[in-house]
Every structure is written in C-alpha cells, then in structure tokens.
Design a protein around this motif. Structure first.
Motif, PDB file in Angstrom:
ATOM      1  N   TYR A 166       0.863  -1.192   0.000  1.00 47.28           N
ATOM      2  CA  TYR A 166       0.000   0.000   0.000  1.00 47.28           C
ATOM      3  C   TYR A 166       0.890   1.228   0.000  1.00 47.28           C
ATOM      4  CZ  TYR A 166      -3.400   3.480   1.632  1.00 47.28           C
ATOM      5  OH  TYR A 166      -4.193   4.592   1.746  1.00 47.28           O
ATOM      6  N   ILE A 167       0.629   2.151  -0.914  1.00 44.80           N
ATOM      7  CA  ILE A 167       1.389   3.405  -1.003  1.00 44.80           C
ATOM      8  C   ILE A 167       0.417   4.574  -0.922  1.00 44.80           C
ATOM      9  CG2 ILE A 167       2.920   4.836  -2.419  1.00 44.80           C
ATOM     10  CD1 ILE A 167       3.822   2.364  -3.888  1.00 44.80           C
ATOM     11  N   ALA A 168       0.720   5.545  -0.069  1.00 40.81           N
ATOM     12  CA  ALA A 168      -0.073   6.776  -0.002  1.00 40.81           C
ATOM     13  C   ALA A 168       0.853   7.960   0.246  1.00 40.81           C
ATOM     14  CB  ALA A 168      -1.130   6.686   1.091  1.00 40.81           C
ATOM     15  N   GLY A 169       0.285   9.153   0.108  1.00 42.31           N
ATOM     16  CA  GLY A 169       1.089  10.356   0.269  1.00 42.31           C
ATOM     17  C   GLY A 169       1.396  10.697   1.707  1.00 42.31           C
ATOM     18  N   THR A 196       2.594  -4.703   3.176  1.00 41.26           N
ATOM     19  CA  THR A 196       3.574  -3.686   3.552  1.00 41.26           C
ATOM     20  C   THR A 196       3.053  -2.319   3.121  1.00 41.26           C
ATOM     21  OG1 THR A 196       5.387  -5.258   3.213  1.00 41.26           O
ATOM     22  CG2 THR A 196       5.965  -2.920   3.273  1.00 41.26           C
ATOM     23  N   SER A 197       3.214  -1.321   3.991  1.00 37.54           N
ATOM     24  CA  SER A 197       2.755   0.031   3.645  1.00 37.54           C
ATOM     25  C   SER A 197       3.909   1.016   3.649  1.00 37.54           C
ATOM     26  CB  SER A 197       1.687   0.507   4.632  1.00 37.54           C
ATOM     27  OG  SER A 197       2.213   0.581   5.945  1.00 37.54           O
ATOM     28  N   THR A 198       3.783   2.045   2.811  1.00 39.26           N
ATOM     29  CA  THR A 198       4.765   3.119   2.793  1.00 39.26           C
ATOM     30  C   THR A 198       4.068   4.426   2.457  1.00 39.26           C
ATOM     31  OG1 THR A 198       6.925   3.802   1.913  1.00 39.26           O
ATOM     32  CG2 THR A 198       5.378   2.874   0.343  1.00 39.26           C
ATOM     33  N   PHE A 199       4.573   5.515   3.019  1.00 39.89           N
ATOM     34  CA  PHE A 199       4.005   6.848   2.800  1.00 39.89           C
ATOM     35  C   PHE A 199       5.126   7.749   2.277  1.00 39.89           C
ATOM     36  CE2 PHE A 199       1.620   4.653   6.028  1.00 39.89           C
ATOM     37  CZ  PHE A 199       0.298   4.840   5.627  1.00 39.89           C
ATOM     38  N   THR A 200       4.920   8.274   1.086  1.00 41.74           N
ATOM     39  CA  THR A 200       6.004   8.996   0.408  1.00 41.74           C
ATOM     40  C   THR A 200       6.239  10.393   0.968  1.00 41.74           C
ATOM     41  OG1 THR A 200       4.544   9.951  -1.277  1.00 41.74           O
ATOM     42  CG2 THR A 200       5.468   7.758  -1.724  1.00 41.74           C
ATOM     43  N   GLY A 201       5.234  10.949   1.658  1.00 38.06           N
ATOM     44  CA  GLY A 201       5.353  12.314   2.173  1.00 38.06           C
ATOM     45  C   GLY A 201       4.926  13.373   1.173  1.00 38.06           C
ATOM     46  N   ASP A 202       4.535  12.955  -0.023  1.00 45.18           N
ATOM     47  CA  ASP A 202       4.136  13.905  -1.063  1.00 45.18           C
ATOM     48  C   ASP A 202       3.172  13.210  -2.016  1.00 45.18           C
ATOM     49  OD1 ASP A 202       4.097  15.568  -3.470  1.00 45.18           O
ATOM     50  OD2 ASP A 202       5.813  16.613  -2.605  1.00 45.18           O
ATOM     51  N   TRP A 203       1.993  13.791  -2.196  1.00 43.94           N
ATOM     52  CA  TRP A 203       0.965  13.181  -3.035  1.00 43.94           C
ATOM     53  C   TRP A 203       1.255  13.323  -4.526  1.00 43.94           C
ATOM     54  CZ3 TRP A 203      -3.052  10.546  -0.715  1.00 43.94           C
ATOM     55  CH2 TRP A 203      -3.193  10.735   0.672  1.00 43.94           C
ATOM     56  N   ASP A 205       4.682  13.930  -5.962  1.00 45.87           N
ATOM     57  CA  ASP A 205       6.063  13.759  -6.375  1.00 45.87           C
ATOM     58  C   ASP A 205       6.212  12.449  -7.144  1.00 45.87           C
ATOM     59  OD1 ASP A 205       8.909  13.043  -6.369  1.00 45.87           O
ATOM     60  OD2 ASP A 205       9.171  14.741  -5.005  1.00 45.87           O
ATOM     61  N   VAL A 206       6.372  12.561  -8.444  1.00 41.23           N
ATOM     62  CA  VAL A 206       6.437  11.389  -9.315  1.00 41.23           C
ATOM     63  C   VAL A 206       7.669  10.542  -9.016  1.00 41.23           C
ATOM     64  CG1 VAL A 206       6.717  10.677 -11.721  1.00 41.23           C
ATOM     65  CG2 VAL A 206       5.086  12.481 -11.142  1.00 41.23           C
ATOM     66  N   ALA A 207       8.801  11.185  -8.798  1.00 41.65           N
ATOM     67  CA  ALA A 207      10.041  10.446  -8.540  1.00 41.65           C
ATOM     68  C   ALA A 207       9.941   9.619  -7.260  1.00 41.65           C
ATOM     69  CB  ALA A 207      11.215  11.415  -8.458  1.00 41.65           C
ATOM     70  N   LYS A 208       9.383  10.219  -6.211  1.00 43.08           N
ATOM     71  CA  LYS A 208       9.226   9.493  -4.944  1.00 43.08           C
ATOM     72  C   LYS A 208       8.258   8.324  -5.104  1.00 43.08           C
ATOM     73  CE  LYS A 208      10.210  13.171  -1.590  1.00 43.08           C
ATOM     74  NZ  LYS A 208       9.628  13.999  -0.486  1.00 43.08           N
ATOM     75  N   ALA A 209       7.204   8.544  -5.854  1.00 43.09           N
ATOM     76  CA  ALA A 209       6.213   7.484  -6.063  1.00 43.09           C
ATOM     77  C   ALA A 209       6.830   6.306  -6.813  1.00 43.09           C
ATOM     78  CB  ALA A 209       5.017   8.033  -6.828  1.00 43.09           C
TER      79      ALA A 209
END
Length: 347
Positions: A166-169, A196-203, A205-209
């Motif tokens: 799971y990925i979210a901002g 497994t979950s992760t949060f990129t910190g930015d909704w 940011d393409v590079a982070k995603a």
C-alpha cells in the motif's frame, strides 16, 4: 461568479470579464460581511492541497464545487496548491470574504480548521476526509475501508508472492482506514498474507512514487494499492513495466495502465461535495461526520475491471459488495494489538 486563488492570489471572473488579481496576504485584512442566503447569494469555496488537473483527488474536489455551482447557482471559489503553512490563511481569507461554506480538501487540513473555526461562526467548515465535528465544523468522508476491502479480496486472489503493498502520500486517519480495509479484505481470503505500507510524504512527487513502487516490488510485492494524486500514474506505470498488478484510486484509472490495473476504488467526491453543499444550502447541515459508503454507488464503487481479472474473482468481489450493502458483512470499532481500529463482522 467564480474565484480562483492560485497559491497567494485570486482572480475574479464571470462570463465576460476578468477582475484584478490581488495578493492573498493583502486580502486577509478584509472585513467583508458574510453573504446571507436569499439576499447576497450562497457562496462556496474549497482549499486544495494540489492542482486541479491531477486527474485524482484535487480535481474531484474542484469538480465538486463546480457541480454545486451548477445545481445551486452558487458563487464558487477555489485555491490550489495550499501548503501546510498556508492552510489557516487560506481558510480564514475565504471566511472573511463571506463564504457560507468552505471545504478543506484533505484530512491534513484538520488542525487548521480547528484553529480558526470559532473565529468565523457564520461560515461552516467541512473537512473532506477529516475527523472533526463542532458548532460550525463537519467532516465529509468516503468509507475508504469498504472500497479497499473489496480490492483486498481481489489482490489476495491475484497475488502469486502472497505479498501486497500500500502506497499513499501521507499517514492520517483516512489512509490508515483504507490500509486497514485492504488488509482485512486480503486476510479474509488468505489469513497469512503479508501487507507492507509506505508513505512517500508527497501526493504529487512522481520520482518518490516511482522509487517507492520499485522498492516494494524488489521486496516481493506483486500487487500494489496506491492512493496518490498527480503521482498515481507513476505507480501504475511502474507496476506495468515490472509485470505486477495495481489498483487505481479516486478516478477509474484502468486506461493509464490496462495491463496492470485490476480495478479502481472510484470515489465520486464531486457528487459527495455537491450533495453536502445542497444540505448546507437548505440550512440543514450539522456539526457531524458524514460518511458515505457502497450504499451510494453514485459516490463509491469499483471501477472497470482489467481483462486479466478472471470472471470468478470479479463475481466474488461483487458478491461481497452486495453483502456489505445488505449489512451481512459490517465493520465495527475494535481493538487489535492494543490499537483502536475497525474489524469485519458477519451477521
């Protein structure tokens, strides 16, 4: 008329003219009285954390106030790309300018709403995905857990590695709720499955995603549920490139990566926002949390299924959807591992 605040300025425009742009800080000293329904019209505004062209969360909010404008004849305004530090200023400025109803589009606005609402008793603030209620505060929530529960069932049936992601901002109640639903749905099929979950910190940011997606795939995840805004296509495309599966979110995103997308958790926030605006226009809005689930398919539903999804898996998910609507499967507050959460129950 419609007002467009872009970061620190707004542009007033009607059917034929465009008015002068003003700095938001300069406008913050305005003492314009609140417009009253029936004499000054009904005024609706929305503050958005991202851009209105993201084909996802922010665009749906923008479309919501415009749908309300169409249905109610309201004056509408919006501000996009509101940074955390500017939230109280943006919301306060709308209130000073006489907006009857102000939507804050994201749970990250909760602290700002709580800070300023009492100063503007004639304005009703609505936190979309929020977790607040008060004298002039409501929250509008999609029951993300219901939609992600269905996606979890599909993911568990499609995975080969028994590892989901799971990925979210950002991590806040709405994303935690969605993650929980995904987990519950998957474990209803395969109790030992790993999520497994992760949060990129930015909704946005393409590079982070993309980086987060590739890391999860490298760790073994072969089905990914994402909730991002402008960055969501990066997740779907990376999944497609690596030959794994993913889910769309908010909009039906099958067309972005048809080989990877299994289905989408479609959330018609535009319809939900217009609905609550109509309630407010009738002066029937209350200081409560309004939650909308699968019982309103015009607001929450599964999108189109990818061709890779077998018919049986599709029908199994749709059967569970009907059981949720009929309350044969329901979700109630519980404690697990010492934490407050929601658990799935059968009647």
């Amino acid at each position: 008329m419609t007002l467009n605040f872009t970061r620190r300025r707004f542009v007033l425009y009607g059917s034929a003219t465009v008015a002068t742009s003003l700095l938001l800080k300069a406008c913050s000293q305005s003492t314009t009285p609140v417009a009253k329904t029936g004499d000054g019209g009904f005024k609706i505004a929305i503050a958005l954390p991202g851009v209105i062209t993201d084909q996802a969360w922010n665009q749906s909010g923008y479309e919501g106030v415009n749908l309300a404008k169409q249905k109610l004849g309201a004056e509408v305004a919006y501000v996009e790309q509101v940074a955390q530090a500017d939230q109280t200023e943006a919301l306060s400025d709308f209130a000073r300018k006489g907006y009857n109803l102000v939507f804050a589009h994201g749970g990250q606005f909760d602290a700002a709403i709580e800070q300023i609402a009492a100063q503007f008793p004639n304005t009703f603030f609505v936190g979309v995905n929020g977790n607040l209620k008060g004298e002039n505060i409501a929250s509008l929530r999609i029951d993300h857990l219901q939609g992600s529960y269905l996606c979890g069932i599909i993911a568990a049936a499609m995975t080969k590695s028994n590892q989901l992601a799971y990925i979210a901002g950002q991590e806040f109640p709405a994303t935690q709720e969605e993650l929980r639903g995904f987990e519950l749905g998957a474990k209803s099929v395969k109790p030992e499955i790993k999520i497994t979950s992760t949060f990129t910190g930015d909704w946005n940011d393409v590079a982070k995603a993309k980086e987060a997606t590739l890391a999860l795939i490298s760790a073994g995840a072969d089905v990914i549920y994402q909730w991002l805004d402008s960055a969501s296509p990066a997740v779907l495309q990376a999944a497609s490139d690596k030959g794994v599966y993913a889910f769309g979110n908010t909009k039906d995103q099958l067309d972005i990566a048809p080989k990877a997308v299994l289905t989408s958790a479609v959330k018609r926030l535009d319809v939900a926002i217009a609905y609550l605006a109509e309630v407010a226009r009738k002066k029937q809005i209350k200081g409560q949390i309004y939650t909308v689930g699968l019982e309103r398919p015009d607001i929450l539903k599964l999108g189109n299924f990818g061709a890779v999804v077998p018919e049986k898996i599709k029908q199994d998910a749709l059967k569970v959807k009907q059981e949720i609507i009929a309350k044969k499967i329901y979700f109630e507050d519980c404690q697990e591992a010492g934490k407050n959460t929601r658990c799935a129950k059968k009647s």
